[in-house]
Design an enzyme around this catalytic site. Sequence first.
Site, PDB file in Angstrom:
ATOM      1  N   GLU A  44      70.606  10.515  40.614  1.00 21.40           N
ATOM      2  CA  GLU A  44      69.995   9.527  41.263  1.00 21.40           C
ATOM      3  C   GLU A  44      68.542   9.833  41.259  1.00 21.40           C
ATOM      4  O   GLU A  44      67.963  10.821  41.533  1.00 21.40           O
ATOM      5  CB  GLU A  44      70.434   9.583  42.701  1.00 21.40           C
ATOM      6  CG  GLU A  44      69.850   8.544  43.720  1.00 21.40           C
ATOM      7  CD  GLU A  44      70.158   8.466  45.123  1.00 21.40           C
ATOM      8  OE1 GLU A  44      69.703   7.557  45.752  1.00 21.40           O
ATOM      9  OE2 GLU A  44      71.117   9.329  45.428  1.00 21.40           O
ATOM     10  N   LYS A 131      70.745  -0.320  43.452  1.00 20.35           N
ATOM     11  CA  LYS A 131      71.404  -0.162  44.953  1.00 20.35           C
ATOM     12  C   LYS A 131      71.322  -1.084  45.904  1.00 20.35           C
ATOM     13  O   LYS A 131      70.018  -1.427  46.230  1.00 20.35           O
ATOM     14  CB  LYS A 131      70.988   1.373  45.435  1.00 20.35           C
ATOM     15  CG  LYS A 131      71.482   1.823  46.795  1.00 20.35           C
ATOM     16  CD  LYS A 131      70.827   3.227  46.819  1.00 20.35           C
ATOM     17  CE  LYS A 131      71.562   3.743  48.243  1.00 20.35           C
ATOM     18  NZ  LYS A 131      70.945   5.272  48.509  1.00 20.35           N
ATOM     19  N   CYS A 165      74.772   6.969  45.647  1.00 22.90           N
ATOM     20  CA  CYS A 165      74.786   7.604  46.909  1.00 22.90           C
ATOM     21  C   CYS A 165      75.612   6.909  47.790  1.00 22.90           C
ATOM     22  O   CYS A 165      77.144   6.722  47.731  1.00 22.90           O
ATOM     23  CB  CYS A 165      73.292   7.746  47.111  1.00 22.90           C
ATOM     24  SG  CYS A 165      73.000   9.197  48.415  1.00 22.90           S
TER      25      CYS A 165
END
Length: 321
Positions: A44, A131, A165
């Site tokens: 990430e 995201k 995540c």
Amino acid sequence: MTTLSISIIQQPPIFLNLAASIDRAEILIREAARDGADVIVFPEAWLPGYPVWLDEAPGSALWGHAPAEALFRVLFRNCPELDGPEIAHLAKLATALSVEIVMGMHERRGASLYNAVVRLTPSGRRDIHRKIMPTHNERLIWAAADGSTLRPWPGPHGPFGALICWEHWMPLARAATHQHGEVLHFALWPAVTELHLLASRHYAFEGQCFVVAAGTVLTRSDVLAGFDSLAVNDPAARAMLEAIPIERHLLKAGGSAVIAADATVIALADPGDARPLTARIDIGLASGGKLYLDTAGHYARPDIFDLHVDLREKRGVTTVA
């Protein structure tokens, strides 16, 4: 042939230095390709580094805090654009070396930053997922993306996909991706803690797919050395990083893993070990567990549950001539 060799890069970038990090990425990609990797995965926000100061440095969330503002300016200048020269360079590497590259990055899009993962293939495909919900203090620097990239990517062995995540804790996001029948899923984390490994293994079994959970090894010294490599005279920005307590030496411990569709851990990195984690998987084996569980098929109840997913791109401003 349905076997793939996976290599997860755990070595950190040159923190906050985009140009130097691209150079390091090329070295690591070439090494992994030379060792036989078919798919090379970075964690990430690897370009140009996960914003650890949000978790570690007091004052990072204070309104009008000069060090936080100064450091954000440095970060913003060092974030790549999807169509920029840095990603184009990685795309050329993917083609030249006949490998797939999966890269976590801060994506600069207009005047905002997004937490994104881009996939580059030997055939020239360029896929991205942004995201949809930055977590807690991440909202200080990242915008929330729309649903237009919440879909897996086509591949010769079946759909590949990615979530970033804590998206792995969003049941409806998981349901949206499971419906496409991923055979390989990339779970990008800052580091793969016990909790993150749990989420990754759960995703593998729920989706009946292989999961590559990628995390970085990053120290306080890496952070300061990366900033200093920029050779910028910005003591306020450096002060934000210096505020990370000196006893917090190991900020991210890596811990990457490759997980089978039955939730078995195929390969697991030792915490703090920055060497690449490699594993060979047989994609063809992923379908076996569908006999018992297919959350988008025979184990679904569409007569009871109905999920609406909006995949339209939302720019916020529509201009009609």
